[in-house]
Write a protein that holds these residues in place. Structure first.
Motif, PDB file in Angstrom:
ATOM      1  N   PHE A 110      18.640 -63.440  -6.235  1.00  0.00           N
ATOM      2  CA  PHE A 110      18.226 -62.234  -5.532  1.00  0.00           C
ATOM      3  C   PHE A 110      17.899 -61.133  -6.529  1.00  0.00           C
ATOM      4  O   PHE A 110      18.644 -60.897  -7.480  1.00  0.00           O
ATOM      5  CB  PHE A 110      19.324 -61.759  -4.577  1.00  0.00           C
ATOM      6  N   GLU A 111      16.772 -60.478  -6.289  1.00  0.00           N
ATOM      7  CA  GLU A 111      16.405 -59.320  -7.090  1.00  0.00           C
ATOM      8  C   GLU A 111      17.309 -58.160  -6.699  1.00  0.00           C
ATOM      9  O   GLU A 111      17.549 -57.910  -5.514  1.00  0.00           O
ATOM     10  CB  GLU A 111      14.944 -58.965  -6.842  1.00  0.00           C
ATOM     11  N   ILE A 112      17.833 -57.458  -7.700  1.00  0.00           N
ATOM     12  CA  ILE A 112      18.629 -56.270  -7.423  1.00  0.00           C
ATOM     13  C   ILE A 112      18.203 -55.161  -8.375  1.00  0.00           C
ATOM     14  O   ILE A 112      17.496 -55.404  -9.358  1.00  0.00           O
ATOM     15  CB  ILE A 112      20.144 -56.525  -7.549  1.00  0.00           C
ATOM     16  N   ALA A 113      18.649 -53.958  -8.093  1.00  0.00           N
ATOM     17  CA  ALA A 113      18.326 -52.800  -8.926  1.00  0.00           C
ATOM     18  C   ALA A 113      19.377 -51.734  -8.705  1.00  0.00           C
ATOM     19  O   ALA A 113      20.165 -51.797  -7.745  1.00  0.00           O
ATOM     20  CB  ALA A 113      16.939 -52.265  -8.562  1.00  0.00           C
ATOM     21  N   SER A 114      19.406 -50.754  -9.581  1.00  0.00           N
ATOM     22  CA  SER A 114      20.319 -49.631  -9.429  1.00  0.00           C
ATOM     23  C   SER A 114      20.113 -48.989  -8.056  1.00  0.00           C
ATOM     24  O   SER A 114      18.984 -48.792  -7.614  1.00  0.00           O
ATOM     25  CB  SER A 114      20.058 -48.599 -10.533  1.00  0.00           C
ATOM     26  N   GLY A 115      21.195 -48.701  -7.381  1.00  0.00           N
ATOM     27  CA  GLY A 115      21.106 -48.155  -6.033  1.00  0.00           C
ATOM     28  C   GLY A 115      21.342 -49.184  -4.956  1.00  0.00           C
ATOM     29  O   GLY A 115      21.377 -48.851  -3.764  1.00  0.00           O
ATOM     30  N   VAL A 116      21.523 -50.448  -5.374  1.00  0.00           N
ATOM     31  CA  VAL A 116      21.772 -51.534  -4.427  1.00  0.00           C
ATOM     32  C   VAL A 116      23.053 -52.248  -4.845  1.00  0.00           C
ATOM     33  O   VAL A 116      23.242 -52.563  -6.025  1.00  0.00           O
ATOM     34  CB  VAL A 116      20.600 -52.531  -4.388  1.00  0.00           C
ATOM     35  N   LEU A 117      23.919 -52.505  -3.890  1.00  0.00           N
ATOM     36  CA  LEU A 117      25.181 -53.174  -4.164  1.00  0.00           C
ATOM     37  C   LEU A 117      24.934 -54.572  -4.739  1.00  0.00           C
ATOM     38  O   LEU A 117      24.080 -55.310  -4.258  1.00  0.00           O
ATOM     39  CB  LEU A 117      25.998 -53.288  -2.879  1.00  0.00           C
ATOM     40  N   GLN A 206      19.905 -57.263  22.027  1.00  0.00           N
ATOM     41  CA  GLN A 206      21.164 -57.981  22.212  1.00  0.00           C
ATOM     42  C   GLN A 206      21.178 -59.184  21.259  1.00  0.00           C
ATOM     43  O   GLN A 206      20.241 -59.985  21.237  1.00  0.00           O
ATOM     44  CB  GLN A 206      21.324 -58.448  23.655  1.00  0.00           C
ATOM     45  N   PHE A 207      22.261 -59.306  20.521  1.00  0.00           N
ATOM     46  CA  PHE A 207      22.325 -60.313  19.466  1.00  0.00           C
ATOM     47  C   PHE A 207      23.399 -61.361  19.736  1.00  0.00           C
ATOM     48  O   PHE A 207      24.415 -61.087  20.380  1.00  0.00           O
ATOM     49  CB  PHE A 207      22.630 -59.641  18.128  1.00  0.00           C
ATOM     50  N   ASP A 208      23.160 -62.535  19.188  1.00  0.00           N
ATOM     51  CA  ASP A 208      24.184 -63.576  19.207  1.00  0.00           C
ATOM     52  C   ASP A 208      25.269 -63.286  18.168  1.00  0.00           C
ATOM     53  O   ASP A 208      26.406 -63.723  18.316  1.00  0.00           O
ATOM     54  CB  ASP A 208      23.561 -64.947  18.883  1.00  0.00           C
ATOM     55  N   LEU A 209      24.888 -62.526  17.150  1.00  0.00           N
ATOM     56  CA  LEU A 209      25.798 -62.268  16.039  1.00  0.00           C
ATOM     57  C   LEU A 209      25.421 -60.962  15.343  1.00  0.00           C
ATOM     58  O   LEU A 209      24.232 -60.674  15.155  1.00  0.00           O
ATOM     59  CB  LEU A 209      25.718 -63.424  15.028  1.00  0.00           C
ATOM     60  N   ILE A 210      26.426 -60.202  14.962  1.00  0.00           N
ATOM     61  CA  ILE A 210      26.237 -59.044  14.092  1.00  0.00           C
ATOM     62  C   ILE A 210      27.076 -59.264  12.841  1.00  0.00           C
ATOM     63  O   ILE A 210      28.258 -59.633  12.932  1.00  0.00           O
ATOM     64  CB  ILE A 210      26.641 -57.736  14.798  1.00  0.00           C
ATOM     65  N   VAL A 211      26.459 -59.078  11.677  1.00  0.00           N
ATOM     66  CA  VAL A 211      27.162 -59.258  10.411  1.00  0.00           C
ATOM     67  C   VAL A 211      27.117 -57.949   9.630  1.00  0.00           C
ATOM     68  O   VAL A 211      26.162 -57.179   9.743  1.00  0.00           O
ATOM     69  CB  VAL A 211      26.559 -60.400   9.558  1.00  0.00           C
ATOM     70  N   SER A 212      28.159 -57.723   8.816  1.00  0.00           N
ATOM     71  CA  SER A 212      28.187 -56.500   8.026  1.00  0.00           C
ATOM     72  C   SER A 212      29.188 -56.610   6.881  1.00  0.00           C
ATOM     73  O   SER A 212      30.266 -57.199   7.031  1.00  0.00           O
ATOM     74  CB  SER A 212      28.564 -55.295   8.901  1.00  0.00           C
ATOM     75  N   ASN A 213      28.800 -56.046   5.750  1.00  0.00           N
ATOM     76  CA  ASN A 213      29.715 -55.831   4.631  1.00  0.00           C
ATOM     77  C   ASN A 213      29.753 -54.320   4.409  1.00  0.00           C
ATOM     78  O   ASN A 213      29.066 -53.784   3.547  1.00  0.00           O
ATOM     79  CB  ASN A 213      29.225 -56.560   3.377  1.00  0.00           C
ATOM     80  N   PRO A 214      30.547 -53.614   5.200  1.00  0.00           N
ATOM     81  CA  PRO A 214      30.513 -52.141   5.196  1.00  0.00           C
ATOM     82  C   PRO A 214      31.276 -51.558   4.001  1.00  0.00           C
ATOM     83  O   PRO A 214      32.037 -52.258   3.321  1.00  0.00           O
ATOM     84  CB  PRO A 214      31.221 -51.799   6.505  1.00  0.00           C
ATOM     85  N   PRO A 215      31.099 -50.268   3.750  1.00  0.00           N
ATOM     86  CA  PRO A 215      31.890 -49.600   2.707  1.00  0.00           C
ATOM     87  C   PRO A 215      33.335 -49.431   3.178  1.00  0.00           C
ATOM     88  O   PRO A 215      33.613 -48.593   4.031  1.00  0.00           O
ATOM     89  CB  PRO A 215      31.181 -48.252   2.531  1.00  0.00           C
ATOM     90  N   TYR A 216      34.240 -50.243   2.626  1.00  0.00           N
ATOM     91  CA  TYR A 216      35.624 -50.252   3.120  1.00  0.00           C
ATOM     92  C   TYR A 216      36.652 -49.836   2.064  1.00  0.00           C
ATOM     93  O   TYR A 216      37.853 -49.876   2.313  1.00  0.00           O
ATOM     94  CB  TYR A 216      35.990 -51.633   3.668  1.00  0.00           C
ATOM     95  N   ILE A 217      36.223 -49.429   0.894  1.00  0.00           N
ATOM     96  CA  ILE A 217      37.153 -48.994  -0.148  1.00  0.00           C
ATOM     97  C   ILE A 217      37.524 -47.536   0.100  1.00  0.00           C
ATOM     98  O   ILE A 217      36.645 -46.697   0.358  1.00  0.00           O
ATOM     99  CB  ILE A 217      36.524 -49.159  -1.540  1.00  0.00           C
ATOM    100  N   SER A 218      38.792 -47.223   0.024  1.00  0.00           N
ATOM    101  CA  SER A 218      39.229 -45.841   0.241  1.00  0.00           C
ATOM    102  C   SER A 218      38.804 -44.969  -0.937  1.00  0.00           C
ATOM    103  O   SER A 218      38.573 -45.458  -2.048  1.00  0.00           O
ATOM    104  CB  SER A 218      40.747 -45.775   0.398  1.00  0.00           C
ATOM    105  N   ALA A 219      38.717 -43.665  -0.692  1.00  0.00           N
ATOM    106  CA  ALA A 219      38.341 -42.728  -1.761  1.00  0.00           C
ATOM    107  C   ALA A 219      39.345 -42.794  -2.904  1.00  0.00           C
ATOM    108  O   ALA A 219      38.971 -42.695  -4.081  1.00  0.00           O
ATOM    109  CB  ALA A 219      38.269 -41.311  -1.193  1.00  0.00           C
ATOM    110  N   ARG A 235      27.743 -45.444  -4.447  1.00  0.00           N
ATOM    111  CA  ARG A 235      29.041 -45.027  -3.892  1.00  0.00           C
ATOM    112  C   ARG A 235      29.093 -45.214  -2.381  1.00  0.00           C
ATOM    113  O   ARG A 235      30.104 -45.666  -1.838  1.00  0.00           O
ATOM    114  CB  ARG A 235      29.296 -43.560  -4.257  1.00  0.00           C
ATOM    115  N   ASN A 236      27.994 -44.870  -1.691  1.00  0.00           N
ATOM    116  CA  ASN A 236      28.032 -44.934  -0.223  1.00  0.00           C
ATOM    117  C   ASN A 236      28.002 -46.355   0.314  1.00  0.00           C
ATOM    118  O   ASN A 236      28.161 -46.569   1.521  1.00  0.00           O
ATOM    119  CB  ASN A 236      26.905 -44.107   0.395  1.00  0.00           C
ATOM    120  N   ALA A 237      27.791 -47.352  -0.566  1.00  0.00           N
ATOM    121  CA  ALA A 237      27.880 -48.748  -0.147  1.00  0.00           C
ATOM    122  C   ALA A 237      29.272 -49.314  -0.387  1.00  0.00           C
ATOM    123  O   ALA A 237      29.572 -50.438   0.030  1.00  0.00           O
ATOM    124  CB  ALA A 237      26.849 -49.595  -0.898  1.00  0.00           C
ATOM    125  N   LEU A 238      30.124 -48.529  -1.058  1.00  0.00           N
ATOM    126  CA  LEU A 238      31.464 -48.986  -1.420  1.00  0.00           C
ATOM    127  C   LEU A 238      32.575 -48.266  -0.659  1.00  0.00           C
ATOM    128  O   LEU A 238      33.552 -48.884  -0.267  1.00  0.00           O
ATOM    129  CB  LEU A 238      31.682 -48.791  -2.921  1.00  0.00           C
TER     130      LEU A 238
END
Length: 308
Positions: A110-117, A206-219, A235-238
């Motif tokens: 996967f191509e990634i860059a600064s600003g992307v998790l 309406q979806f059969d599935l919703i997936v997410s890797n949300p920002p779940y780390i505490s400050a 930061r806002n992805a973490l």
């Protein structure tokens, strides 16, 4: 090769000075790796020699086998300059993945860059379970909240070839990278990418599935992350900037509005959040709630099914 003096003498505030690279110039592969190892070790990296080899291989456009087979190879001026830039970036603790511009995930590049998790191996657990769920459906339709690089959605679409998807993200940078990855892996016609804060850009889908890797780390925990993560990844992805649970709670609350009867939510959570997250699911709305462990036996992924 003899290193003149303590390498730390040549590093000023983690920025590499010109003198370091005067010593690197005209070195062969073996000497360059030796010196780069000292530089990266002084910068606090855990595996400096391995990283020195990887950085040099990337700079030369070769694999690591070439470095082993040709220790006497002398870098050209162009190669020296390229390696100099790359080494400086890594010594400043920029993640290796941002330097080379890619990361493997679920067997795909996967191509990634600064600003992307940067994709993580533990997130593959979402993909594995999503594939199992969607293959039961005749015309599977899913949504990813916080699509990032697109690694989750693309990996699912590659495996479930009749699936369609919507991927949303609040970041325009992420959506640009995700679009490139959907095109690179030839699934772009089956996914609709939208800019959105959580569910805002969705209508009555309406979806059969919703997936997410949300920002779940505490400050609080965010401040203790390694420099590569804290100083370079978005930061806002973490983190939500709070206790790490506010966005997770929002997802749990809103997801039922967008799931078909019997549909599923797959969501990554923090290592110590299982008990708190489980309390967010009302038994009146949700049929089952499982917390799945990753390969290190850490509670990692919520798998919840809504009632019919």
């Amino acid at each position: 090769m003899t290193v003149r003096g303590d390498v730390r003498f040549w590093i000023f505030d983690l920025r590499l000075g010109e003198e370091i690279f005067k010593m690197i110039l005209k070195m062969n592969v073996s000497e360059t790796i030796e010196y780069a190892t000292h530089i990266l070790d002084a910068s606090g990296l855990a595996e400096p020699r391995r990283e020195a080899n990887s950085l040099l291989a990337f700079a030369l456009g070769k694999d690591r086998t070439f470095l082993i087979a040709h220790p006497e190879y002398q870098l050209s001026s162009k190669e020296e300059t390229r390696f100099r830039e790359i080494l400086q970036r890594r010594a400043n603790r920029e993640p290796f993945q941002y330097i080379i511009g890619k990361q493997e995930f679920f067997g795909l590049d996967f191509e990634i860059a600064s600003g992307v998790l940067i994709p993580r191996p533990e997130t593959e657990l979402i993909v594995e379970n999503a594939i199992e769920i969607l293959r039961r459906n005749e015309n599977p339709f899913f949504c990813e909240i916080g699509v990032g690089s697109g690694c989750i959605s693309v990996s699912i679409l590659k495996e479930v070839t009749n699936a369609r998807a919507i991927g949303v993200d609040v970041s325009e940078i992420a959506l640009r990278i995700a679009k490139k990855n959907t095109e690179n892996h030839k699934v772009s016609v089956r996914i609709d990418l939208r800019i959105s804060d959580l569910f805002d850009a969705l209508q009555k889908e309406q979806f059969d599935l919703i997936v997410s890797n949300p920002p779940y780390i505490s400050a609080e925990d965010f401040e203790d992350l390694q420099l590569e993560v804290k100083d370079f990844e978005p930061r806002n992805a973490l983190t939500d900037g709070k206790d790490g649970l506010s966005i997770v709670e929002n997802l749990v609350a809103q997801t039922p509005n967008f799931l078909k009867p019997g549909g599923f939510l797959l969501m990554e959570i923090g290592f110590d959040q299982a008990n708190e997250v489980r309390k967010m699911f009302s038994s009146k709305i949700w049929k089952t709630v499982e917390i799945l462990p990753d390969l290190q036996d850490i509670p990692r992924t919520v798998k919840a099914q809504i009632r019919d």
